[in-house]
Design an enzyme around this catalytic site. Structure first.
Site, PDB file in Angstrom:
ATOM      1  N   ARG A   1       3.098  10.999  41.130  1.00  4.72           N
ATOM      2  CA  ARG A   1       4.357  10.762  41.036  1.00  4.72           C
ATOM      3  C   ARG A   1       4.996  11.878  41.762  1.00  4.72           C
ATOM      4  NH1 ARG A   1       7.277   9.227  35.246  1.00  4.72           N
ATOM      5  NH2 ARG A   1       8.480   7.434  36.009  1.00  4.72           N
TER       6      ARG A   1
ATOM      7  N   LEU B   1       6.396   9.161  46.294  1.00  3.73           N
ATOM      8  CA  LEU B   1       7.674   8.541  46.486  1.00  3.73           C
ATOM      9  C   LEU B   1       8.427   9.975  46.711  1.00  3.73           C
ATOM     10  CD1 LEU B   1       8.088   5.967  43.927  1.00  3.73           C
ATOM     11  CD2 LEU B   1       7.952   5.652  46.396  1.00  3.73           C
TER      12      LEU B   1
ATOM     13  N   VAL C   1       9.948   1.305  41.876  1.00  5.04           N
ATOM     14  CA  VAL C   1       8.533   1.349  41.547  1.00  5.04           C
ATOM     15  C   VAL C   1       8.214   2.755  40.773  1.00  5.04           C
ATOM     16  CG1 VAL C   1       7.899  -0.082  43.396  1.00  5.04           C
ATOM     17  CG2 VAL C   1       8.031   2.512  43.777  1.00  5.04           C
ATOM     18  N   GLU C   2       7.099   2.589  40.241  1.00  7.68           N
ATOM     19  CA  GLU C   2       6.725   3.938  39.433  1.00  7.68           C
ATOM     20  C   GLU C   2       7.674   4.027  38.384  1.00  7.68           C
ATOM     21  OE1 GLU C   2       5.355   7.537  41.502  1.00  7.68           O
ATOM     22  OE2 GLU C   2       4.008   6.321  42.798  1.00  7.68           O
ATOM     23  N   GLY C   3       8.349   3.445  37.690  1.00  6.10           N
ATOM     24  CA  GLY C   3       9.206   3.313  36.584  1.00  6.10           C
ATOM     25  C   GLY C   3      10.547   3.476  37.307  1.00  6.10           C
TER      26      GLY C   3
END
Length: 817
Positions: free
Chosen positions: A381, A385, A503-505
């Protein structure tokens, strides 16, 4: 008497500001009261006796536990909200690092500057300059996104052959085993050329089978899969998100049941009869690389109703690896992400039988999937991104600065208009913030840290700044960026903004629930200790933590007030000059943030985790303190280049202002209004102090972006720039240099026209007339001609046939000048 009162007040402020230990407070208090009794101030002996009793209660541990912290402990155990297993694993995941210093109220800046600056090894630099540069040269983003809808086969093969899919895999398994810093730099560079290629490289190296296998896989799993993943013989994906469980991964509806069954291993063709395994059903969405994956990582809930594995029926979230050729696995269909063509799609399966050996780590890791995921998430993370966001910022800075200098309106570069100047400043300033924030995190990752709170900060704030930067870049480019086509280098990036945000939360939940939700417990010096003591029923540990916590709150209240009144002038700083005040101001806001956090937890208790707007604002304070300190760290690591001062100052001032405004919003919305009133006068006794960066500072950044130089090069490092005038991005540097070279002659031509010395009706005619009349030289004529030709290439947009099928690359040939 007034003098005595003044001395007492100064003493209290001094002890609190210096964070004096309890014994020092005790001695000072007893000495002051003794003076009041025996020094003629009229205090009765009973005051001294009472003070002695109170001092004994606070300083003698058995007394303190019996009369003070013991009863509080009993109440604390009752009101402390229970944490679910998934919450506990999320809280325990990763490590605390610089974020804990920011929560301390007095961050250790020597520690900050003692962290190693991230650097590339010779091998990593060669990879960035060689294969990565070559890969970028092979990418035609328009063709990929609008014609092929995929990377060309030769690009896929190049990625596989050159180890791009094995950057995190150890060399003993055939990977290149690069640092996290190198991983991020490589992804950043690729992303400046094409998002599809960047995502395709990024995902196998982020949260997924490769990382999970290296940490938790059995030796057999590692030996089989890791060499294949490193060389691209297997393409991995990881299926976590379902239509009904996005950010709430704990609500995964996909499930498996331990049972007996038979299967054929697609890797060997061998049939296995009546073995213990899992009957698995799933429906997943938004899974990157799923349409072409050969190995499917799967997260699901595992149940054992027949108690084959033990007494526990609900085993918990489990992760497994499944070959996609396995019977019952469905892949192949695609989603269509905006502005990109990376492979993303659904996967499904119903009653698919897999052996226990396909659980990542084997059957001993059944039910450990959530812990595995959250522990690894803090690494990926902080890289993927955020690197894509940094790429957008660097690219926007490069292209928009050049475009704003070359593009003219009313005879003036548009970048010199104050409205455009203001937007350019934001582009450069936010890019500096994003790059600095990730660089500091990568320093931690490469030193062995797994800062879960910082990774959430990066995910949210970098992608949000990416959104702002691209919006400003689009506004400045205007019509150039509105019409899609090969010449539009911003359109695809602008369209893909929602991907990074989602994405990724989802960003909304990352901000409102995760950053502060984890940070308040993990990074606070006492809260987690108190909670663990309550869960373990450990009164002695609670006494230590709670006593320290009370002193912590008291000290931060005094320090916040003193620093607010003095403008932080009494604070020390690790540097001198103008930058010293930034460190002092950060310390002031750190103390205010720590105090606000404690008061929020004190006044709202367990309900704080449901007051997401309050949590989000406190998270914003923490995040902006991190961004400010990472910017200062980056400036020092770069050797404190004077040319970068406008970028640094803008980044820090904006972060301090944003932190202040978040605190103001917190105070305005704290439910306990009397407490909010008191806190406001403690934290901002003289009002709000921190302003947004001044216009003059922004203008310096705008000029920096529009002028070739070392500062511009540092800010836009890793942007892939083709050395080709025919390329929409490559032409920008040529046009910028030519425009600057031609500016004086163009000014001469405008003056001559204004004075009536040039009569031709168009620009070309006036240029030729000036040459013929001797007002300019042949060399000047050629410089202007070249600059105008390149400017035209920069500002032109694409057109197609009526059906938008056939693109004409020869626009200049059919449009008269």
């Amino acid at each position: 008497m007034a003098l005595t009162i003044l001395i007492v007040i100064v003493a209290i402020l001094a002890l609190g500001y210096l964070r004096a230990p309890l014994i020092a407070w005790t001695i000072a208090a007893l000495a002051g009261i003794a003076y009041g009794v025996y020094g003629g101030c009229g205090l009765h002996l009973g005051w001294l006796i009472g003070a002695g009793v109170i001092a004994a209660i606070f300083n003698i541990v058995p007394l303190r536990r019996a009369l003070l912290t013991g009863p509080i402990f009993g109440i604390f155990k009752k009101i402390t909200p229970a944490m679910s297993q998934t919450e506990q694993e999320a809280i325990n995941a990763g490590t605390v690092w610089w974020d804990a210093e920011l929560f301390s109220g007095k961050p250790d800046f020597k520690k900050l500057h003692g962290y190693n600056a991230p650097k590339l090894s010779a091998e990593e630099q060669a990879f960035l300059d060689g294969p990565t540069e070559q890969l970028c040269s092979m990418i035609d983003d328009w063709k990929i996104t609008h014609e092929l809808k995929d990377l060309p086969p030769e690009v896929w093969q190049f990625i596989k052959d050159n180890g791009f899919l094995g950057m995190i895999i150890k060399k003993k398994y055939g990977g290149v085993e690069f640092s996290n810093y190198a991983h991020a730099r490589i992804v950043t560079k690729i992303a400046t050329r094409g998002g599809t290629a960047a995502v395709s490289v990024m995902v196998p190296n982020s949260l997924g089978p490769g990382e999970l296998l290296q940490h938790y896989g059995t030796e057999a799993q590692k030996d089989y899969y890791l060499p294949r993943l490193a060389k691209g013989l297997d393409i991995p994906c990881f299926a976590l998100t379902s239509p009904y469980a996005g950010s709430d991964a704990g609500a995964i509806p996909d499930f498996g049941v331990v049972t007996r069954g038979s299967y054929t291993d697609p890797r060997t063709g061998q049939r296995h009869e009546n073995v213990v395994g899992i009957r698995l059903s799933w429906e997943k969405r938004w899974i990157t690389l799923a349409p072409i994956a050969t190995v499917l990582g799967m997260a699901f809930k595992l149940y054992d109703p027949e108690h084959i594995l033990g007494d526990k029926e609900d085993i918990g979230i489990t992760c497994a690896l499944i070959p996609t050729e396995h019977e019952g696995v469905q892949i192949g269909r695609r989603h269509a992400p905006p502005g990109s063509a990376f492979m993303n799609g659904p996967t499904m399966g119903k009653d698919v039988f897999i052996p226990l050996e396909w659980i990542i780590g084997g059957k001993d890791y059944a039910g450990q999937g959530w812990r595995m995921l959250v522990e690894c998430l803090s690494v990926g993370r902080a890289i993927s991104l955020p690197a894509m966001s940094v790429a957008s910022g660097k690219f926007a800075s490069f292209v928009t600065g050049a475009y704003a200098r070359v593009r003219e309106q009313f005879g003036l570069s548009i970048g010199k208009f104050e409205g455009v100047d203001e937007a350019l400043a934001r582009i450069g300033g936010y890019t500096y913030q994003m790059d600095s924030a990730q660089r500091l995190a990568l320093s931690g990752l490469d030193s062995g840290e797994k800062p879960s709170v910082i990774s959430a900060i990066l995910k949210y704030h970098n992608t949000e700044r990416m959104r702002k930067v691209l919006n400003d870049a689009m506004d400045i480019h205007g019509g150039k960026a509105v019409v899609l086509g090969p010449r539009n280098y911003l359109g695809n990036a602008y369209q893909t903004i929602p991907v990074g945000i989602t994405v990724e939360g989802a960003n909304i939940l990352t901000r409102s629930m995760i950053i502060y939700g984890q940070g308040a417990i993990r990074c606070h010096p006492f809260v987690l200790r108190e909670m663990k003591a309550a869960m373990a029923n450990n009164g002695a540990e609670f006494d230590k933590a709670f006593s320290g916590h009370i002193g912590f709150v008291f000290d931060n209240a005094i320090r916040s007030f003193v620093m607010g009144v003095t403008g932080s002038k009494l604070n020390s700083a690790p540097v001198g000059g103008d930058l010293a005040q930034y460190y002092k101001d950060i310390e002031r806001l750190s103390a205010a943030f720590a105090l606000a956090s404690d008061m929020a937890m004190f006044s709202m208790g367990g309900s704080l985790k449901f007051r997401e707007k309050i949590s989000a604002r406190l998270g914003d304070v923490l995040s902006n303190l991190y961004i400010a300190t990472s910017s200062l760290k980056r400036f020092a690591d770069d050797g404190s280049p004077k040319d970068d001062l406008p970028l640094l100052k803008w980044a820090v001032l904006q972060a301090l202002h944003d932190a202040q405004e978040a605190l103001t919003g917190f105070l305005a919305n704290l439910p306990n209004r009397p407490l909010a009133f008191v806190l406001k006068w403690i934290i901002f006794p003289l009002g709000r102090h921190f302003t947004t960066p001044r216009d003059r500072l922004g203008t310096k950044i705008a000029r920096l972006l529009m002028q070739p130089g070392a500062a511009r090069d540092r800010l836009t490092r890793d942007v892939y720039v083709p050395k080709n005038e025919a390329d929409a991005v490559g032409v920008l540097n040529y046009a910028l240099s030519a425009h600057i070279e031609a500016e004086s002659t163009e000014g001469k031509l405008r003056r001559a026209q204004r004075d009536g010395k040039l009569k031709a009706l168009n620009a070309q005619g006036r240029l030729d007339e000036a040459l013929a009349s001797g007002q300019i030289t042949q060399a000047e004529h050629e410089i202007v001609t070249r600059a105008r030709r390149l400017k035209r290439e920069v500002i032109m947009v694409d057109d197609f046939d009526k059906m938008l099928d056939q693109h004409d690359t020869e626009i200049s040939a059919r449009i008269p000048v």
